[in-house]
Design a protein around this motif. Structure first.
Motif, PDB file in Angstrom:
ATOM      1  N   GLY A 231       4.452   1.247 -20.774  1.00  0.00           N
ATOM      2  CA  GLY A 231       3.153   1.839 -22.318  1.00  0.00           C
ATOM      3  C   GLY A 231       2.342   0.813 -21.655  1.00  0.00           C
ATOM      4  N   ASP A 232       2.726  -0.476 -21.139  1.00  0.00           N
ATOM      5  CA  ASP A 232       0.873  -1.422 -20.557  1.00  0.00           C
ATOM      6  C   ASP A 232       0.894  -0.651 -19.706  1.00  0.00           C
ATOM      7  OD1 ASP A 232       1.713  -2.340 -23.189  1.00  0.00           O
ATOM      8  OD2 ASP A 232       2.257  -4.493 -21.910  1.00  0.00           O
ATOM      9  N   SER A 233       0.241  -1.872 -18.752  1.00  0.00           N
ATOM     10  CA  SER A 233      -0.745  -1.599 -17.408  1.00  0.00           C
ATOM     11  C   SER A 233      -0.956  -2.670 -16.468  1.00  0.00           C
ATOM     12  CB  SER A 233      -2.715  -1.397 -17.553  1.00  0.00           C
ATOM     13  OG  SER A 233      -3.424  -1.990 -18.068  1.00  0.00           O
ATOM     14  N   PHE A 234      -0.897  -2.540 -15.211  1.00  0.00           N
ATOM     15  CA  PHE A 234      -0.831  -3.107 -14.043  1.00  0.00           C
ATOM     16  C   PHE A 234      -1.692  -3.032 -13.110  1.00  0.00           C
ATOM     17  CE2 PHE A 234       2.184  -1.239 -12.429  1.00  0.00           C
ATOM     18  CZ  PHE A 234       2.237  -0.584 -11.431  1.00  0.00           C
ATOM     19  N   THR A 235      -2.365  -4.309 -12.522  1.00  0.00           N
ATOM     20  CA  THR A 235      -4.182  -4.063 -12.305  1.00  0.00           C
ATOM     21  C   THR A 235      -3.400  -4.672 -10.532  1.00  0.00           C
ATOM     22  OG1 THR A 235      -5.018  -4.180 -12.975  1.00  0.00           O
ATOM     23  CG2 THR A 235      -6.014  -4.938 -11.265  1.00  0.00           C
ATOM     24  N   LEU A 236      -3.161  -3.964  -8.931  1.00  0.00           N
ATOM     25  CA  LEU A 236      -3.219  -4.807  -8.109  1.00  0.00           C
ATOM     26  C   LEU A 236      -3.776  -4.668  -6.861  1.00  0.00           C
ATOM     27  CD1 LEU A 236      -0.262  -2.134  -6.652  1.00  0.00           C
ATOM     28  CD2 LEU A 236       0.081  -4.290  -8.418  1.00  0.00           C
ATOM     29  N   ARG A 237      -4.542  -6.185  -7.150  1.00  0.00           N
ATOM     30  CA  ARG A 237      -5.373  -6.907  -5.815  1.00  0.00           C
ATOM     31  C   ARG A 237      -6.049  -6.867  -4.878  1.00  0.00           C
ATOM     32  NH1 ARG A 237      -8.931  -7.055 -10.573  1.00  0.00           N
ATOM     33  NH2 ARG A 237      -7.921  -8.042 -12.663  1.00  0.00           N
ATOM     34  N   THR A 238      -6.784  -6.351  -3.911  1.00  0.00           N
ATOM     35  CA  THR A 238      -7.046  -6.385  -2.659  1.00  0.00           C
ATOM     36  C   THR A 238      -6.935  -7.403  -2.443  1.00  0.00           C
ATOM     37  OG1 THR A 238      -8.840  -5.904  -2.261  1.00  0.00           O
ATOM     38  CG2 THR A 238      -7.219  -3.903  -2.281  1.00  0.00           C
ATOM     39  N   GLY A 239      -8.214  -8.736  -3.028  1.00  0.00           N
ATOM     40  CA  GLY A 239      -9.032  -9.739  -2.967  1.00  0.00           C
ATOM     41  C   GLY A 239      -9.766  -9.711  -1.865  1.00  0.00           C
ATOM     42  N   LEU A 240     -10.384  -7.873  -1.776  1.00  0.00           N
ATOM     43  CA  LEU A 240     -11.806  -8.116  -1.291  1.00  0.00           C
ATOM     44  C   LEU A 240     -12.897  -7.990  -2.176  1.00  0.00           C
ATOM     45  CD1 LEU A 240     -10.680  -5.713   0.810  1.00  0.00           C
ATOM     46  CD2 LEU A 240     -10.804  -8.238   1.519  1.00  0.00           C
ATOM     47  N   THR A 241     -14.245  -8.653  -2.037  1.00  0.00           N
ATOM     48  CA  THR A 241     -15.833  -8.542  -3.126  1.00  0.00           C
ATOM     49  C   THR A 241     -16.412  -7.301  -2.773  1.00  0.00           C
ATOM     50  OG1 THR A 241     -16.535  -9.936  -1.260  1.00  0.00           O
ATOM     51  CG2 THR A 241     -15.447 -11.127  -2.900  1.00  0.00           C
ATOM     52  N   GLU A 242     -16.161  -7.127  -1.004  1.00  0.00           N
ATOM     53  CA  GLU A 242     -16.944  -5.722  -1.027  1.00  0.00           C
ATOM     54  C   GLU A 242     -16.470  -4.540  -0.392  1.00  0.00           C
ATOM     55  OE1 GLU A 242     -21.094  -3.617  -0.855  1.00  0.00           O
ATOM     56  OE2 GLU A 242     -21.306  -6.182  -1.319  1.00  0.00           O
ATOM     57  N   LEU A 243     -15.993  -3.825  -0.752  1.00  0.00           N
ATOM     58  CA  LEU A 243     -15.695  -2.403   1.025  1.00  0.00           C
ATOM     59  C   LEU A 243     -16.759  -2.501   1.687  1.00  0.00           C
ATOM     60  CD1 LEU A 243     -13.354  -0.347  -0.120  1.00  0.00           C
ATOM     61  CD2 LEU A 243     -12.882  -2.458   1.131  1.00  0.00           C
ATOM     62  N   GLN A 244     -16.716  -2.752   2.949  1.00  0.00           N
ATOM     63  CA  GLN A 244     -18.723  -2.428   3.922  1.00  0.00           C
ATOM     64  C   GLN A 244     -17.760  -0.988   4.965  1.00  0.00           C
ATOM     65  OE1 GLN A 244     -20.411  -3.972   4.143  1.00  0.00           O
ATOM     66  NE2 GLN A 244     -19.633  -5.335   3.029  1.00  0.00           N
ATOM     67  N   ARG A 245     -18.995  -0.178   5.427  1.00  0.00           N
ATOM     68  CA  ARG A 245     -19.296   0.822   6.147  1.00  0.00           C
ATOM     69  C   ARG A 245     -17.269   1.551   6.774  1.00  0.00           C
ATOM     70  NH1 ARG A 245     -22.338   4.715   7.244  1.00  0.00           N
ATOM     71  NH2 ARG A 245     -22.141   6.126   8.740  1.00  0.00           N
ATOM     72  N   ASP A 246     -16.922   0.830   7.667  1.00  0.00           N
ATOM     73  CA  ASP A 246     -15.724   0.748   8.074  1.00  0.00           C
ATOM     74  C   ASP A 246     -15.075   0.151   7.793  1.00  0.00           C
ATOM     75  OD1 ASP A 246     -16.952   2.554  10.045  1.00  0.00           O
ATOM     76  OD2 ASP A 246     -18.075   0.973  11.513  1.00  0.00           O
ATOM     77  N   ASP A 247     -14.611  -0.388   6.503  1.00  0.00           N
ATOM     78  CA  ASP A 247     -13.595  -0.965   5.719  1.00  0.00           C
ATOM     79  C   ASP A 247     -12.030   0.071   4.997  1.00  0.00           C
ATOM     80  OD1 ASP A 247     -14.454  -3.380   6.451  1.00  0.00           O
ATOM     81  OD2 ASP A 247     -15.659  -4.323   4.684  1.00  0.00           O
ATOM     82  N   GLU A 248     -11.260   0.502   5.292  1.00  0.00           N
ATOM     83  CA  GLU A 248      -9.981   0.739   4.407  1.00  0.00           C
ATOM     84  C   GLU A 248      -9.201   0.311   3.486  1.00  0.00           C
ATOM     85  OE1 GLU A 248      -9.315   4.781   6.698  1.00  0.00           O
ATOM     86  OE2 GLU A 248      -7.519   3.904   6.398  1.00  0.00           O
ATOM     87  N   VAL A 249      -8.645   1.006   2.646  1.00  0.00           N
ATOM     88  CA  VAL A 249      -7.595   0.626   2.144  1.00  0.00           C
ATOM     89  C   VAL A 249      -6.175   1.535   1.620  1.00  0.00           C
ATOM     90  CG1 VAL A 249      -6.817  -0.117  -0.232  1.00  0.00           C
ATOM     91  CG2 VAL A 249      -9.136  -1.271   1.390  1.00  0.00           C
ATOM     92  N   GLU A 250      -5.363   0.977   2.362  1.00  0.00           N
ATOM     93  CA  GLU A 250      -4.073   2.168   2.251  1.00  0.00           C
ATOM     94  C   GLU A 250      -3.751   1.749   0.845  1.00  0.00           C
ATOM     95  OE1 GLU A 250      -2.454   5.314   4.371  1.00  0.00           O
ATOM     96  OE2 GLU A 250      -1.372   3.835   4.469  1.00  0.00           O
ATOM     97  N   TRP A 251      -3.050   2.569  -0.579  1.00  0.00           N
ATOM     98  CA  TRP A 251      -2.095   2.021  -0.993  1.00  0.00           C
ATOM     99  C   TRP A 251      -0.567   2.945  -0.979  1.00  0.00           C
ATOM    100  CZ3 TRP A 251      -1.816  -2.449  -3.563  1.00  0.00           C
ATOM    101  CH2 TRP A 251      -3.313  -3.367  -3.635  1.00  0.00           C
ATOM    102  N   ARG A 252       0.383   2.196  -0.503  1.00  0.00           N
ATOM    103  CA  ARG A 252       1.477   3.359  -0.928  1.00  0.00           C
ATOM    104  C   ARG A 252       2.329   2.489  -1.902  1.00  0.00           C
ATOM    105  NH1 ARG A 252       2.882   6.562   3.499  1.00  0.00           N
ATOM    106  NH2 ARG A 252       1.354   7.553   5.011  1.00  0.00           N
ATOM    107  N   PHE A 253       3.360   3.887  -2.465  1.00  0.00           N
ATOM    108  CA  PHE A 253       4.567   3.284  -3.434  1.00  0.00           C
ATOM    109  C   PHE A 253       6.187   3.651  -2.758  1.00  0.00           C
ATOM    110  CE2 PHE A 253       7.032   4.500  -7.815  1.00  0.00           C
ATOM    111  CZ  PHE A 253       8.221   3.366  -7.112  1.00  0.00           C
TER     112      PHE A 253
END
Length: 264
Positions: free
Chosen positions: A32-54
């Motif tokens: 019932g609670d929530s959790f946050t997974l952090r990339t450690g990034l401050t801002e994504l630039q134009r060519d940056d990419e992040v992919e999340w998998r479970f």
């Protein structure tokens, strides 16, 4: 001149720097609670990419220009932070326990993170019963045995405390079972006792007031044998589970009724 060993080491470290060394982070959360997974990034630039998998399923892909969600299990529970690529999973259940993988390409450098999330069920409040077989016409002269009981628990410990010291304890891993733990106390004892059930996140405590049990058995509302105690608790638990199942079926029926028909 660079010899063969130096060249190998240089290539090895360049490869590690390009691929990124995977780090692991462990999180624990209650249902019932929530959790946050952090990339450690401050801002994504134009060519940056992040992919999340479970596990092996892709949850989402985030770039500075687009966001895609791919996993139905996280529908209406997933919040995405466009600027950093962080994800938050809300109203979690046991099915959200597992391993989450983050793959990111930032400034043409690839890195990986692994998050192991464990979701714990809510803890029941321990129930304390006194053993009717130990009752007497003069209860102050005989010791009393108390039984602390919790139903349908997993990954918990059940303990008796005297003041702040543990007297006895019993644990269960991932099996959902009922736990009970006895305690023998002299009626003249003036110490404070409590029964505690806990997991790595939280605990539930029931305090024992011995003075409530110093009455004759005929007047003691908590004095009944262990079999009757278990039967009463089982009936209560089964009734609660049946009610939850009925609500779940009702919600599914409502969702199906409002789901648009598929065109042929």
């Amino acid at each position: 001149m660079i010899d063969a060993i130096d060249l190998f080491c240089l290539n090895f470290f360049l490869l590690c720097g390009a691929a990124g060394v995977e780090t692991e982070i462990r999180l624990s959360v209650m249902e019932g609670d929530s959790f946050t997974l952090r990339t450690g990034l401050t801002e994504l630039q134009r060519d940056d990419e992040v992919e999340w998998r479970f596990g092996t399923s892709r949850i989402s892909t985030i770039t500075a220009r687009s966001i895609t969600n791919d996993d139905e299990m996280f529908k209406d529970r997933l919040q995405l932070e466009e600027q950093t690529g962080d994800i938050t999973v809300t109203n979690v259940s046991h099915e959200h326990s597992g391993v989450y993988h983050l793959s990111s390409i930032v400034r043409n450098k690839k890195s990986n993170k692994q998050f192991t999330v464990t979701v714990f069920a809510h803890l029941p409040i321990p129930v304390i019963f006194s053993d009717a077989s130990k009752c007497s016409s003069s209860p102050e002269r005989s010791p009393r045995i108390f039984l602390c009981l919790v139903l349908n628990v997993s990954a918990v410990s059940l303990s008796w405390y005297k003041e702040n010291s543990v007297l006895s304890s019993i644990s269960v891993s991932n099996l959902s079972i009922s736990l009970s733990l006895p305690l023998e106390v002299e009626n003249q004892d003036k110490n404070t006792y409590s029964c505690v059930v806990n997991n790595p996140i939280r605990n539930q405590t029931t305090h024992l007031d011995i003075s409530q049990h110093l009455r004759p058995c005929s007047d003691c509302s908590l004095c009944f044998d262990s079999t009757e105690a278990v039967v009463r608790l089982v009936i209560t638990a089964v009734t609660g589970l049946a009610a939850m199942a009925a609500v779940h079926l009702l919600i599914n029926d409502i969702r199906r009724a409002h789901r648009p028909a598929v065109k042929q």
